[in-house]
Design a protein around this motif. Structure first.
Motif, PDB file in Angstrom:
ATOM      1  N   SER A 244       0.831  -1.207   0.000  1.00  0.00           N
ATOM      2  CA  SER A 244       0.000   0.000   0.000  1.00  0.00           C
ATOM      3  C   SER A 244       0.866   1.257   0.000  1.00  0.00           C
ATOM      4  O   SER A 244       0.412   2.330  -0.405  1.00  0.00           O
ATOM      5  CB  SER A 244      -0.934   0.010   1.211  1.00  0.00           C
ATOM      6  N   ILE A 245       2.136   1.111   0.436  1.00  0.00           N
ATOM      7  CA  ILE A 245       3.034   2.258   0.446  1.00  0.00           C
ATOM      8  C   ILE A 245       3.255   2.794  -0.957  1.00  0.00           C
ATOM      9  O   ILE A 245       3.443   3.998  -1.165  1.00  0.00           O
ATOM     10  CB  ILE A 245       4.380   1.873   1.102  1.00  0.00           C
ATOM     11  N   LEU A 246       3.218   1.926  -1.971  1.00  0.00           N
ATOM     12  CA  LEU A 246       3.384   2.393  -3.349  1.00  0.00           C
ATOM     13  C   LEU A 246       2.238   3.332  -3.731  1.00  0.00           C
ATOM     14  O   LEU A 246       2.450   4.375  -4.356  1.00  0.00           O
ATOM     15  CB  LEU A 246       3.426   1.203  -4.310  1.00  0.00           C
ATOM     16  N   PHE A 247       1.041   2.954  -3.331  1.00  0.00           N
ATOM     17  CA  PHE A 247      -0.116   3.804  -3.606  1.00  0.00           C
ATOM     18  C   PHE A 247      -0.085   5.058  -2.732  1.00  0.00           C
ATOM     19  O   PHE A 247      -0.469   6.151  -3.182  1.00  0.00           O
ATOM     20  CB  PHE A 247      -1.407   3.030  -3.367  1.00  0.00           C
ATOM     21  N   ALA A 248       0.397   4.914  -1.488  1.00  0.00           N
ATOM     22  CA  ALA A 248       0.482   6.062  -0.592  1.00  0.00           C
ATOM     23  C   ALA A 248       1.452   7.103  -1.133  1.00  0.00           C
ATOM     24  O   ALA A 248       1.205   8.309  -1.049  1.00  0.00           O
ATOM     25  CB  ALA A 248       0.928   5.616   0.805  1.00  0.00           C
ATOM     26  N   LEU A 249       2.565   6.635  -1.692  1.00  0.00           N
ATOM     27  CA  LEU A 249       3.538   7.564  -2.254  1.00  0.00           C
ATOM     28  C   LEU A 249       2.945   8.332  -3.434  1.00  0.00           C
ATOM     29  O   LEU A 249       3.155   9.540  -3.575  1.00  0.00           O
ATOM     30  CB  LEU A 249       4.787   6.801  -2.706  1.00  0.00           C
ATOM     31  N   ALA A 250       2.228   7.620  -4.278  1.00  0.00           N
ATOM     32  CA  ALA A 250       1.602   8.277  -5.424  1.00  0.00           C
ATOM     33  C   ALA A 250       0.583   9.322  -4.963  1.00  0.00           C
ATOM     34  O   ALA A 250       0.537  10.442  -5.487  1.00  0.00           O
ATOM     35  CB  ALA A 250       0.934   7.241  -6.323  1.00  0.00           C
ATOM     36  N   THR A 263      15.792   8.006  -3.164  1.00  0.00           N
ATOM     37  CA  THR A 263      15.749   6.934  -2.163  1.00  0.00           C
ATOM     38  C   THR A 263      14.358   6.313  -2.106  1.00  0.00           C
ATOM     39  O   THR A 263      14.203   5.091  -2.052  1.00  0.00           O
ATOM     40  CB  THR A 263      16.128   7.485  -0.776  1.00  0.00           C
ATOM     41  N   LYS A 264      13.347   7.156  -2.131  1.00  0.00           N
ATOM     42  CA  LYS A 264      11.972   6.654  -2.091  1.00  0.00           C
ATOM     43  C   LYS A 264      11.645   5.863  -3.348  1.00  0.00           C
ATOM     44  O   LYS A 264      10.993   4.813  -3.294  1.00  0.00           O
ATOM     45  CB  LYS A 264      10.999   7.818  -1.924  1.00  0.00           C
ATOM     46  N   LEU A 265      12.105   6.346  -4.486  1.00  0.00           N
ATOM     47  CA  LEU A 265      11.839   5.635  -5.736  1.00  0.00           C
ATOM     48  C   LEU A 265      12.558   4.289  -5.765  1.00  0.00           C
ATOM     49  O   LEU A 265      12.022   3.294  -6.263  1.00  0.00           O
ATOM     50  CB  LEU A 265      12.262   6.498  -6.927  1.00  0.00           C
ATOM     51  N   SER A 266      13.770   4.230  -5.216  1.00  0.00           N
ATOM     52  CA  SER A 266      14.505   2.957  -5.136  1.00  0.00           C
ATOM     53  C   SER A 266      13.785   1.986  -4.213  1.00  0.00           C
ATOM     54  O   SER A 266      13.697   0.784  -4.481  1.00  0.00           O
ATOM     55  CB  SER A 266      15.931   3.205  -4.632  1.00  0.00           C
ATOM     56  N   GLY A 267      13.267   2.513  -3.111  1.00  0.00           N
ATOM     57  CA  GLY A 267      12.500   1.679  -2.194  1.00  0.00           C
ATOM     58  C   GLY A 267      11.267   1.113  -2.856  1.00  0.00           C
ATOM     59  O   GLY A 267      10.892  -0.049  -2.639  1.00  0.00           O
ATOM     60  N   ALA A 268      10.606   1.930  -3.688  1.00  0.00           N
ATOM     61  CA  ALA A 268       9.431   1.458  -4.414  1.00  0.00           C
ATOM     62  C   ALA A 268       9.791   0.305  -5.335  1.00  0.00           C
ATOM     63  O   ALA A 268       9.045  -0.677  -5.462  1.00  0.00           O
ATOM     64  CB  ALA A 268       8.821   2.606  -5.222  1.00  0.00           C
TER      65      ALA A 268
END
Length: 281
Positions: A244-250, A263-268
């Motif tokens: 859900s973090i992928l959707f939360a980031l978007a 860093t966030k994009l690499s984590g995704a």
């Protein structure tokens, strides 16, 4: 993992991120969380006449899970008052995943394929990386945010494990789910009555549209999660819910204008790799 279970959990993950974004975007987060609890309870009460009563072995788990469900909402609302969605949400979900995996595999003895464990680990690393270093030092209010986030994570891990046990003891998922939502809502309503009195409930009026929408979404997403907990290992369900973090980031980027760095994009990317590993495990 069964494709149907995988798809259902990923859809629930999207819904989970959506209602979290609604809470974060609203000015009064506690009131929104209270409204969510009221809406969930109302929906569950409509369903209760159509589902069987839980058996005697299920009630202790239902009563027990109401506590962390309530503390989760309280901690989360206060964390969002002091921190960004793109920071609070990843830290909370990453810690939740670690705690749930340790409890389900270490304490409950659940069997998870080795590749599935690798996938869980990759998702956990990715989710934690998504908190990023870009928000600055955790000082002052940031320390408060971290403490509140830890409380929300511990609460989420506790109710995930408890619900995983309880829903498997129930004759029907619907029976456990409906009563869980009722007790969960009553816990939050009681907390609001004690801490805010009549003013806490009066404050819901201006936010009823957001509360109704967020409550309906939250109800649907966790009903799906309960169904998944009855059909798959708790650790794997928890790991996939953390996507859900992928959707939360978007949503954080598009709706709340929060910055996303490399860093966030690499984590995704790591989270996506973890999903693939779990799928083929």
């Amino acid at each position: 993992m069964d494709p149907l279970v995988l798809t259902a959990i990923l859809f629930a993950a999207f819904l989970h991120a959506a209602w979290n974004a609604l809470v974060k975007a609203n000015v009064d987060r506690f009131t929104t969380m209270l409204m969510i609890a009221v809406v969930q309870t109302a929906i569950a009460c409509v369903i209760l006449p159509f589902v069987p009563l839980p058996g005697a072995a299920v009630w202790p788990w239902l009563l027990l899970t109401a506590i962390p469900h309530t503390t989760y909402k309280v901690f989360l609302a206060r964390a969002y008052d002091t921190g960004e969605l793109a920071r609070v949400y990843p830290i909370m979900r990453g810690l939740t995943l670690a705690l749930v995996t340790g409890a389900s595999v270490g304490l409950l003895g659940e069997s998870v394929p080795p590749l599935g464990l690798v996938g869980i680990g990759v998702i956990g690393v990715g989710v934690m990386a998504l908190s990023g270093p870009g928000a600055g030092a955790l000082a002052g209010a940031r320390v408060t945010t971290l403490v509140l986030t830890l409380g929300a994570a511990a609460s989420a891990a506790a109710y995930t494990v408890i619900d995983g046990i309880g829903v498997r003891l129930a004759a029907e998922v619907a029976s456990f789910a409906a009563w869980m939502f009722v007790l969960d809502g009553l816990g939050m309503i009681l907390h609001a009555a004690i801490t805010r009195g009549r003013t806490g409930f009066a404050a819901m009026a201006p936010h009823w549209r957001v509360g109704l929408l967020a409550g309906s979404i939250a109800f649907t997403c966790y009903w799906i999660a309960l169904w998944a907990l009855a059909h798959a290992p708790i650790a794997l369900v928890a790991a996939l819910r953390e996507t859900s973090i992928l959707f939360a980031l978007a949503l954080a980027r598009l709706r709340l204008a929060e910055r996303l760095d490399r860093t966030k994009l690499s984590g995704a990317g790591a989270v996506l790799v973890g999903i693939i590993l779990i799928r083929i495990a």
